[in-house]
Design a protein around this motif. Structure first.
Motif, PDB file in Angstrom:
ATOM      1  N   LEU B  26       0.844  -1.207   0.000  1.00  0.00           N
ATOM      2  CA  LEU B  26       0.000   0.000   0.000  1.00  0.00           C
ATOM      3  C   LEU B  26       0.876   1.252   0.000  1.00  0.00           C
ATOM      4  O   LEU B  26       0.641   2.194  -0.775  1.00  0.00           O
ATOM      5  N   LEU B  27       1.877   1.256   0.873  1.00  0.00           N
ATOM      6  CA  LEU B  27       2.756   2.428   0.955  1.00  0.00           C
ATOM      7  C   LEU B  27       3.508   2.662  -0.349  1.00  0.00           C
ATOM      8  O   LEU B  27       3.831   3.806  -0.694  1.00  0.00           O
ATOM      9  N   ALA B  28       3.798   1.587  -1.057  1.00  0.00           N
ATOM     10  CA  ALA B  28       4.518   1.707  -2.335  1.00  0.00           C
ATOM     11  C   ALA B  28       3.605   2.146  -3.472  1.00  0.00           C
ATOM     12  O   ALA B  28       4.062   2.337  -4.606  1.00  0.00           O
ATOM     13  N   GLY B  29       2.315   2.276  -3.171  1.00  0.00           N
ATOM     14  CA  GLY B  29       1.371   2.735  -4.186  1.00  0.00           C
ATOM     15  C   GLY B  29       1.010   1.675  -5.209  1.00  0.00           C
ATOM     16  O   GLY B  29       0.514   1.981  -6.293  1.00  0.00           O
ATOM     17  N   GLU B  30       1.222   0.405  -4.866  1.00  0.00           N
ATOM     18  CA  GLU B  30       0.932  -0.680  -5.818  1.00  0.00           C
ATOM     19  C   GLU B  30      -0.565  -0.976  -5.858  1.00  0.00           C
ATOM     20  O   GLU B  30      -1.314  -0.620  -4.950  1.00  0.00           O
ATOM     21  N   THR B  31      -0.971  -1.668  -6.887  1.00  0.00           N
ATOM     22  CA  THR B  31      -2.361  -2.123  -6.986  1.00  0.00           C
ATOM     23  C   THR B  31      -2.411  -3.608  -7.330  1.00  0.00           C
ATOM     24  O   THR B  31      -1.554  -4.115  -8.064  1.00  0.00           O
ATOM     25  N   ALA B  32      -3.397  -4.285  -6.773  1.00  0.00           N
ATOM     26  CA  ALA B  32      -3.630  -5.697  -7.097  1.00  0.00           C
ATOM     27  C   ALA B  32      -4.740  -5.847  -8.127  1.00  0.00           C
ATOM     28  O   ALA B  32      -5.136  -6.972  -8.449  1.00  0.00           O
ATOM     29  N   VAL B  33      -5.251  -4.738  -8.622  1.00  0.00           N
ATOM     30  CA  VAL B  33      -6.306  -4.804  -9.647  1.00  0.00           C
ATOM     31  C   VAL B  33      -5.666  -5.207 -10.966  1.00  0.00           C
ATOM     32  O   VAL B  33      -4.767  -4.520 -11.475  1.00  0.00           O
ATOM     33  N   ARG B  34      -6.093  -6.328 -11.502  1.00  0.00           N
ATOM     34  CA  ARG B  34      -5.470  -6.891 -12.709  1.00  0.00           C
ATOM     35  C   ARG B  34      -6.483  -7.806 -13.397  1.00  0.00           C
ATOM     36  O   ARG B  34      -7.550  -8.075 -12.825  1.00  0.00           O
ATOM     37  N   THR B 329      -3.455   6.898  -2.307  1.00  0.00           N
ATOM     38  CA  THR B 329      -4.673   6.458  -2.978  1.00  0.00           C
ATOM     39  C   THR B 329      -4.281   6.002  -4.379  1.00  0.00           C
ATOM     40  O   THR B 329      -4.066   6.834  -5.277  1.00  0.00           O
ATOM     41  N   ALA B 330      -4.132   4.699  -4.559  1.00  0.00           N
ATOM     42  CA  ALA B 330      -3.721   4.159  -5.864  1.00  0.00           C
ATOM     43  C   ALA B 330      -4.782   4.503  -6.905  1.00  0.00           C
ATOM     44  O   ALA B 330      -5.984   4.407  -6.636  1.00  0.00           O
ATOM     45  N   GLY B 331      -4.341   4.906  -8.071  1.00  0.00           N
ATOM     46  CA  GLY B 331      -5.249   5.259  -9.157  1.00  0.00           C
ATOM     47  C   GLY B 331      -5.541   6.750  -9.216  1.00  0.00           C
ATOM     48  O   GLY B 331      -6.008   7.259 -10.234  1.00  0.00           O
ATOM     49  N   PHE B 332      -5.267   7.459  -8.119  1.00  0.00           N
ATOM     50  CA  PHE B 332      -5.541   8.900  -8.075  1.00  0.00           C
ATOM     51  C   PHE B 332      -4.444   9.670  -8.821  1.00  0.00           C
ATOM     52  O   PHE B 332      -3.253   9.438  -8.604  1.00  0.00           O
ATOM     53  N   ARG B 333      -4.876  10.582  -9.706  1.00  0.00           N
ATOM     54  CA  ARG B 333      -3.910  11.432 -10.420  1.00  0.00           C
ATOM     55  C   ARG B 333      -4.270  12.911 -10.306  1.00  0.00           C
ATOM     56  O   ARG B 333      -3.475  13.711  -9.848  1.00  0.00           O
ATOM     57  N   GLU B 334      -5.490  13.254 -10.701  1.00  0.00           N
ATOM     58  CA  GLU B 334      -5.921  14.660 -10.675  1.00  0.00           C
ATOM     59  C   GLU B 334      -7.053  14.834  -9.674  1.00  0.00           C
ATOM     60  O   GLU B 334      -8.013  14.064  -9.693  1.00  0.00           O
ATOM     61  N   VAL B 340     -11.948  19.605  -1.009  1.00  0.00           N
ATOM     62  CA  VAL B 340     -10.994  20.417  -0.246  1.00  0.00           C
ATOM     63  C   VAL B 340      -9.981  19.545   0.498  1.00  0.00           C
ATOM     64  O   VAL B 340      -9.039  20.062   1.098  1.00  0.00           O
ATOM     65  N   PHE B 341     -10.160  18.252   0.467  1.00  0.00           N
ATOM     66  CA  PHE B 341      -9.321  17.375   1.283  1.00  0.00           C
ATOM     67  C   PHE B 341      -8.060  16.959   0.524  1.00  0.00           C
ATOM     68  O   PHE B 341      -8.015  16.994  -0.705  1.00  0.00           O
ATOM     69  N   SER B 342      -7.058  16.549   1.287  1.00  0.00           N
ATOM     70  CA  SER B 342      -5.765  16.231   0.707  1.00  0.00           C
ATOM     71  C   SER B 342      -5.701  14.758   0.313  1.00  0.00           C
ATOM     72  O   SER B 342      -5.510  13.882   1.166  1.00  0.00           O
ATOM     73  N   VAL B 343      -5.918  14.492  -0.970  1.00  0.00           N
ATOM     74  CA  VAL B 343      -5.808  13.131  -1.508  1.00  0.00           C
ATOM     75  C   VAL B 343      -4.510  13.074  -2.304  1.00  0.00           C
ATOM     76  O   VAL B 343      -4.180  14.029  -3.020  1.00  0.00           O
ATOM     77  N   SER B 344      -3.780  11.967  -2.206  1.00  0.00           N
ATOM     78  CA  SER B 344      -2.461  11.941  -2.829  1.00  0.00           C
ATOM     79  C   SER B 344      -2.101  10.548  -3.344  1.00  0.00           C
ATOM     80  O   SER B 344      -2.479   9.543  -2.732  1.00  0.00           O
ATOM     81  N   PRO B 345      -1.343  10.485  -4.449  1.00  0.00           N
ATOM     82  CA  PRO B 345      -0.807   9.190  -4.889  1.00  0.00           C
ATOM     83  C   PRO B 345       0.431   8.793  -4.089  1.00  0.00           C
ATOM     84  O   PRO B 345       1.045   7.765  -4.382  1.00  0.00           O
ATOM     85  N   PHE B 346       0.781   9.599  -3.089  1.00  0.00           N
ATOM     86  CA  PHE B 346       1.951   9.319  -2.250  1.00  0.00           C
ATOM     87  C   PHE B 346       1.521   9.236  -0.775  1.00  0.00           C
ATOM     88  O   PHE B 346       0.476   9.769  -0.409  1.00  0.00           O
ATOM     89  N   PRO B 347       2.350   8.613   0.061  1.00  0.00           N
ATOM     90  CA  PRO B 347       2.024   8.573   1.491  1.00  0.00           C
ATOM     91  C   PRO B 347       1.942   9.989   2.067  1.00  0.00           C
ATOM     92  O   PRO B 347       2.684  10.878   1.648  1.00  0.00           O
ATOM     93  N   GLN B 348       1.027  10.171   3.036  1.00  0.00           N
ATOM     94  CA  GLN B 348       0.872  11.481   3.673  1.00  0.00           C
ATOM     95  C   GLN B 348       1.088  11.342   5.180  1.00  0.00           C
ATOM     96  O   GLN B 348       0.614  10.370   5.788  1.00  0.00           O
ATOM     97  N   PRO B 349       1.760  12.309   5.796  1.00  0.00           N
ATOM     98  CA  PRO B 349       1.939  12.249   7.252  1.00  0.00           C
ATOM     99  C   PRO B 349       0.633  12.544   7.982  1.00  0.00           C
ATOM    100  O   PRO B 349      -0.204  13.297   7.486  1.00  0.00           O
TER     101      PRO B 349
END
Lengths: 254, 376
Positions: B26-34, B329-334, B340-349
């Motif tokens: 999860l932290l690496a941003g991987e996905t198991a959707v295949r 959040t895997a899959g999130f780009r834009e 207003v909330f902080s969604v990111s393709p990277f880990p957040q503190p």
């Protein structure tokens, strides 16, 4: 724990639909449940009811009759009433009906309308919309044979202060010949309107509470099954009786 | 009210057979959707989901049982008198499919009492248990119920087991509702176009602080608030104004005796459908205002695991609080509009001790939990 008043009872069994203040007998047994039509439940046209599968109709009808029996069917603004029901087989009959639309075409023509009813909770959503109920809604699959799991959980919800009114009951339908061997001991739907008792004067069909061990008690007497509970309630309210529920107006928005 | 601790967690997801593996990926941003290999998807517009590698059934038994075996293998011993609460939407749905196709299958597994009885026996519990079905909020409601049982003193310890399988039954249904994103789900993304299904399970051992102390158990974290509400609007679509979720979150905050400003992170339902994510954003803004709280959905990584979703998200949420990090959040780009909330393709503190975890489901149900970390 504080007791809860039984303000209304409604059901659909193999003998058809009914509600406490209009019927002096009750029996839920195994076996098929006859079709429930819109005219059986609602005097006015109801677009949603006609699209529902049998399981959902039975559940929605039992809830409608229970609310009507308690004088709570009509509403103007949404009210924080919850719904809980126990079941053994859930909506297996609907699952069979839906999967029949998947099988013939290899997945080409599954019915979205039926799929949306393949969760045993979906009729609770229908009831919430129909009657403006915004409390917690859940189905408890409970292997216990007493069919009191829903009532037990409804009483717990009330004692925990999750809401002040709960519709609590039980629903099961036989799976039929498509999956032989699955026959719930009780078939049909039954709901009770339970309200937190606010004073010592028990009204309606009497007071329910739970013993330390979790047994459902009616007016302090332990009950061993759903049929016994409903009969005890009906015996408490004289035929055609009007024993008042102390805190419950006939019809009210929350 | 008794303090409610979670003392042990286990998960099985498409990302891995245990929580450590799932967390790392999860932290690496991987996905198991295949691409799905379990059944033929040739007739469906979408063909992807998150599924568990190497599941093998014994004879004609359901694939649910090897998931449960993996969950319970090496799990903490259960206290005497431990109660059992499970959450599943469709249980042994693969057995149902087999029987309806004329293949062999144990019919006794088809009602939810099948896996429930199996679990109680496998764990040696006196309590036959109860399964909570609240659609996609099933396990959130199961955790809430277990917390209420412990909080009120009705139980000293409760094992919550959450589970659901990837099946053609469910896949075909969501496909018929045009709710599946052929490209894989993109929660809270501007171009989100539907959900991806998943399968998995979670086991959460919950007990009163007093029971835990008596056993010398410190606990991973606690469940301090819970709430549920029906939006009474539509059976398969969320209320646009988020009225049900707003009520559920407010009830949870009130139960926790904290204020909205105490919530440091949100683990959202985040299915990736246009209406769900928009509804959640609206509801959270109504409760929390424009504070840019870190928010994520792990469904882009492990798919929507239905009745298991809330349980897996609680396990991940507790790890988030322990590590002070919200997974990507895997899959999130834009960013989607008006969020207003902080969604990111990277880990957040995470800068605080309380995490809100929510789920919503068919039938209009919304459920919320507030988790509190157990600082070292």
């Amino acid at each position: 724990m504080t007791g809860s008043v039984v303000a209304g009872i409604g059901w659909v069994t193999s003998r058809g639909p009914g509600r406490g203040r209009e019927a002096r007998e009750f029996s839920m047994t195994a076996g098929p449940i006859p079709p429930v039509t819109r005219e059986d439940v609602f005097p006015e046209p109801n677009l949603r009811f006609g699209r529902l599968p049998h399981y959902s109709r039975v559940g929605l009808a039992a809830i409608a009759f229970a609310l009507r029996d308690a004088g709570m069917e009509h509403w103007e603004s949404k009210r924080p009433t919850g719904i809980v029901a126990s079941t053994r087989t859930g909506c297996l009959a609907t699952d069979i009906e839906y999967y029949n639309t998947v099988l013939p075409e290899g997945g080409g023509l599954p019915s979205p309308n039926l799929f949306s009813c393949t969760l045993p909770t979906c009729f609770l959503g229908e009831a919430s919309i129909q009657f403006g109920l915004t409390g917690p809604t859940l189905i408890a699959s409970d292997p216990a044979e007493d069919a009191l799991g829903g009532v037990r959980m409804g009483l717990e919800n009330l004692s925990w202060g999750e809401c002040d009114i709960m519709l609590a009951g039980h629903i099961d339908l036989p799976a039929g010949p498509a999956i032989p061997g699955i026959l719930p001991p009780l078939a049909g739907g039954l709901f009770m309107v339970l309200e937190n008792a606010r004073d010592s004067a028990a009204g309606g069909y009497g007071t329910l509470d739970l013993s330390e061990g979790g047994a459902v008690r009616h007016n302090g007497i332990a009950i061993s099954g759903l049929n016994e509970l409903v009969r005890a309630c009906l015996a408490f309210l004289p035929a055609g009786g009007t024993r008042s529920v102390s805190s419950l107006p006939a019809s009210r928005p929350a | 009210m008794n303090e409610v601790l979670i003392t042990a967690t286990a998960t099985v997801t498409g990302l891995g057979p245990d929580l450590d593996t799932t967390w790392r990926r999860l932290l690496a941003g991987e996905t198991a959707v295949r691409p799905i290999r379990r059944f033929d998807v040739g007739r469906y517009p979408a063909g992807n989901a998150s599924w568990i590698e190497g599941l093998e059934s014994r004879g004609d038994r359901s694939l649910l049982f090897p998931i449960l075996e993996r969950l319970l293998d090496g799990f903490d011993p259960l206290p005497k008198g431990c109660r059992l609460v499970t959450a599943t939407t469709k249980g042994c749905i693969d057995t149902f499919e087999r029987v309806r196709k004329g293949l062999t299958g144990d019919v006794a597994d088809i009602p939810v009492s099948g896996p429930l009885t199996w679990l109680a026996s496998r764990l040696g519990l006196d309590d036959p248990g109860v399964n909570i079905n609240c659609a996609c909020a099933s396990s959130t409601m199961a955790v809430a119920r277990a917390a209420a049982m412990i909080g009120s003193g009705r139980a000293d310890a409760v094992l919550v087991v959450c589970m659901d399988l990837l099946s053609e039954f469910v896949f075909s249904g969501f496909s018929s509702l045009q709710a599946l994103d052929p490209a894989g789900c993109r929660p809270f993304d501007r171009n989100r176009n539907g959900l991806s299904l998943g399968e998995g399970g979670a086991a959460l051992l919950m007990m009163s602080a007093e029971t835990a102390r008596g056993k010398g158990i410190r606990g991973i974290g606690s469940v301090v608030g819970w709430g549920a509400a029906n939006d009474a609007t539509h059976v398969t679509a969320p209320a646009r104004d988020g009225c049900g979720l707003i009520q559920a979150v407010r009830r949870a905050i009130a139960k926790a005796s904290i204020g909205p400003d105490d919530i440091a992170a949100i683990s959202a339902h985040g299915t990736g459908t246009v209406y769900n994510d928009s509804m959640e954003s609206t509801a959270f803004e109504a409760v929390f205002g424009s504070r840019p709280i870190p928010l994520n959905s792990i469904k882009g990584a492990i798919g929507h695991t239905l009745g298991a979703a809330g349980g897996i998200e609680v396990a991940a949420g507790l790890r988030s609080l322990a590590d002070r990090t919200l997974p990507p959040t895997a899959g999130f780009r834009e960013p989607m509009e008006k969020c207003v909330f902080s969604v990111s393709p990277f880990p957040q503190p995470i800068g605080g001790g309380h995490l809100l975890s929510t789920n919503s489901g068919f039938g209009g149900i919304n459920a919320a939990l507030i988790l509190k970390g157990n600082p070292e």
